[in-house]
Design a protein around this motif. Sequence first.
Motif, PDB file in Angstrom:
ATOM      1  N   ASN A  10       0.829  -1.205   0.000  1.00  9.64           N
ATOM      2  CA  ASN A  10       0.000   0.000   0.000  1.00  9.64           C
ATOM      3  C   ASN A  10       0.868   1.261   0.000  1.00  9.64           C
ATOM      4  N   GLY A  11       1.950   1.229   0.756  1.00 10.49           N
ATOM      5  CA  GLY A  11       2.839   2.383   0.827  1.00 10.49           C
ATOM      6  C   GLY A  11       3.469   2.694  -0.516  1.00 10.49           C
ATOM      7  N   THR A  12       3.833   1.651  -1.254  1.00 12.16           N
ATOM      8  CA  THR A  12       4.436   1.861  -2.576  1.00 12.16           C
ATOM      9  C   THR A  12       3.428   2.489  -3.531  1.00 12.16           C
ATOM     10  N   VAL A  13       2.173   2.041  -3.451  1.00 14.24           N
ATOM     11  CA  VAL A  13       1.130   2.623  -4.299  1.00 14.24           C
ATOM     12  C   VAL A  13       0.943   4.097  -3.968  1.00 14.24           C
ATOM     13  N   ARG A  14       0.941   4.421  -2.673  1.00 11.58           N
ATOM     14  CA  ARG A  14       0.798   5.832  -2.276  1.00 11.58           C
ATOM     15  C   ARG A  14       1.980   6.660  -2.790  1.00 11.58           C
ATOM     16  N   ASN A  15       3.152   6.083  -2.762  1.00 12.96           N
ATOM     17  CA  ASN A  15       4.323   6.795  -3.288  1.00 12.96           C
ATOM     18  C   ASN A  15       4.191   7.043  -4.783  1.00 12.96           C
ATOM     19  N   TYR A  16       3.692   6.026  -5.507  1.00  9.13           N
ATOM     20  CA  TYR A  16       3.467   6.195  -6.941  1.00  9.13           C
ATOM     21  C   TYR A  16       2.444   7.294  -7.200  1.00  9.13           C
ATOM     22  N   MET A  17       1.357   7.297  -6.434  1.00  7.92           N
ATOM     23  CA  MET A  17       0.324   8.308  -6.633  1.00  7.92           C
ATOM     24  C   MET A  17       0.856   9.703  -6.342  1.00  7.92           C
ATOM     25  N   ALA A  18       1.704   9.822  -5.342  1.00  6.97           N
ATOM     26  CA  ALA A  18       2.306  11.126  -5.039  1.00  6.97           C
ATOM     27  C   ALA A  18       3.202  11.578  -6.188  1.00  6.97           C
ATOM     28  N   ALA A  19       3.968  10.644  -6.758  1.00  7.88           N
ATOM     29  CA  ALA A  19       4.839  10.979  -7.883  1.00  7.88           C
ATOM     30  C   ALA A  19       4.016  11.364  -9.111  1.00  7.88           C
ATOM     31  N   ILE A  20       2.921  10.652  -9.341  1.00  3.06           N
ATOM     32  CA  ILE A  20       2.043  10.939 -10.479  1.00  3.06           C
ATOM     33  C   ILE A  20       1.454  12.346 -10.347  1.00  3.06           C
ATOM     34  N   THR A  21       0.991  12.663  -9.157  1.00  2.00           N
ATOM     35  CA  THR A  21       0.398  13.983  -8.917  1.00  2.00           C
ATOM     36  C   THR A  21       1.430  15.081  -9.166  1.00  2.00           C
ATOM     37  N   ARG A  22       2.643  14.855  -8.694  1.00  2.00           N
ATOM     38  CA  ARG A  22       3.711  15.854  -8.871  1.00  2.00           C
ATOM     39  C   ARG A  22       4.090  15.998 -10.344  1.00  2.00           C
ATOM     40  N   LYS A  23       4.286  14.879 -11.038  1.00  4.72           N
ATOM     41  CA  LYS A  23       4.750  14.923 -12.427  1.00  4.72           C
ATOM     42  C   LYS A  23       3.721  15.518 -13.383  1.00  4.72           C
ATOM     43  N   THR A  24       2.451  15.319 -13.089  1.00  8.06           N
ATOM     44  CA  THR A  24       1.411  15.847 -13.973  1.00  8.06           C
ATOM     45  C   THR A  24       1.019  17.281 -13.605  1.00  8.06           C
ATOM     46  N   GLY A  25       1.564  17.798 -12.513  1.00  9.48           N
ATOM     47  CA  GLY A  25       1.219  19.147 -12.075  1.00  9.48           C
ATOM     48  C   GLY A  25      -0.186  19.233 -11.521  1.00  9.48           C
ATOM     49  N   ALA A  26      -0.704  18.106 -11.046  1.00 10.86           N
ATOM     50  CA  ALA A  26      -2.077  18.041 -10.555  1.00 10.86           C
ATOM     51  C   ALA A  26      -2.167  18.474  -9.090  1.00 10.86           C
ATOM     52  N   ARG A  27      -3.377  18.800  -8.678  1.00 15.49           N
ATOM     53  CA  ARG A  27      -3.607  19.184  -7.276  1.00 15.49           C
ATOM     54  C   ARG A  27      -3.788  17.960  -6.387  1.00 15.49           C
ATOM     55  N   ASN A  28      -4.351  16.907  -6.957  1.00 14.72           N
ATOM     56  CA  ASN A  28      -4.631  15.700  -6.194  1.00 14.72           C
ATOM     57  C   ASN A  28      -4.825  14.534  -7.158  1.00 14.72           C
ATOM     58  N   ARG A  29      -5.199  13.392  -6.608  1.00 14.73           N
ATOM     59  CA  ARG A  29      -5.368  12.183  -7.430  1.00 14.73           C
ATOM     60  C   ARG A  29      -6.440  12.370  -8.501  1.00 14.73           C
ATOM     61  N   VAL A  30      -7.564  12.964  -8.134  1.00 17.55           N
ATOM     62  CA  VAL A  30      -8.655  13.162  -9.094  1.00 17.55           C
ATOM     63  C   VAL A  30      -8.204  14.082 -10.223  1.00 17.55           C
ATOM     64  N   ASP A  31      -7.473  15.115  -9.889  1.00 17.59           N
ATOM     65  CA  ASP A  31      -6.982  16.047 -10.910  1.00 17.59           C
ATOM     66  C   ASP A  31      -5.961  15.373 -11.821  1.00 17.59           C
ATOM     67  N   ALA A  32      -5.126  14.496 -11.247  1.00 14.50           N
ATOM     68  CA  ALA A  32      -4.146  13.760 -12.053  1.00 14.50           C
ATOM     69  C   ALA A  32      -4.849  12.860 -13.060  1.00 14.50           C
ATOM     70  N   ILE A  33      -5.944  12.239 -12.632  1.00 16.46           N
ATOM     71  CA  ILE A  33      -6.713  11.386 -13.546  1.00 16.46           C
ATOM     72  C   ILE A  33      -7.337  12.229 -14.655  1.00 16.46           C
ATOM     73  N   ARG A  34      -7.878  13.396 -14.287  1.00 13.22           N
ATOM     74  CA  ARG A  34      -8.491  14.285 -15.288  1.00 13.22           C
ATOM     75  C   ARG A  34      -7.459  14.725 -16.337  1.00 13.22           C
TER      76      ARG A  34
END
Length: 212
Positions: free
Chosen positions: A180-204
């Motif tokens: 679970n921790g690794t998934v959270r780390n991936y989601m944090a990296a995804i949010t940062r790399k896409t310039g998103a505000r959060n997970r939902v914004d990264a998906i959008r």
Amino acid sequence: MRTALAFLLGREPDLDVTSASWQRAADLSRALRPHVCVVDMDSPEAGGPRGLRELSGNGNGSENGSGSGSGNGDAHGEAAAGGGGRAALLALASAGRPGPLRRAYEEKALGYLSKNASPDRLVEGIRHVAKGERFIDEALGFGFLEAAEIPLTRRELSVLSLAAEGASVGEIARSLHLSNGTVRNYMAAITRKTGARNRVDAIRISRGAGWV
């Protein structure tokens, strides 16, 4: 769109055309062994379990191919012909969505055509690809530049794709054999790399670009 393309292509005297939904395309390709498969890259099924990856291993890439057109999300066009090997792929794509272009490139598509192109241009592309010649629509040039700059790794895209389907952190972890921790780390990296505000914004953002 699939039916209309199949009708237009079928009027060409040197093209033997069959069309199919994504659900039937791979099985039909194995049965017909086409020279060319024309695929709609904007379809969600293109990256699914019976999408481009399964289709790209079937068919035949030899000459004198017939084209079959399909589109409108769940469509493939397949050119009925004989022979062994794999079918040559001609990807129909939108210039503003670099993700599908990237997927087609990774599956070694030989042709790339804008969905705004004329039917005559599609016929031209099919004939080039059937002869083993690369065919790239100039209208997709900038899309290819954007596709080369995707910020996410394959693993991050896998995580994001599951998140976009509504999977929880725990479900993503079990599906990809991660903690679970690794998934959270991936989601944090995804949010940062896409310039998103959060997970939902990264998906959008990623859906808009066609990454997921």
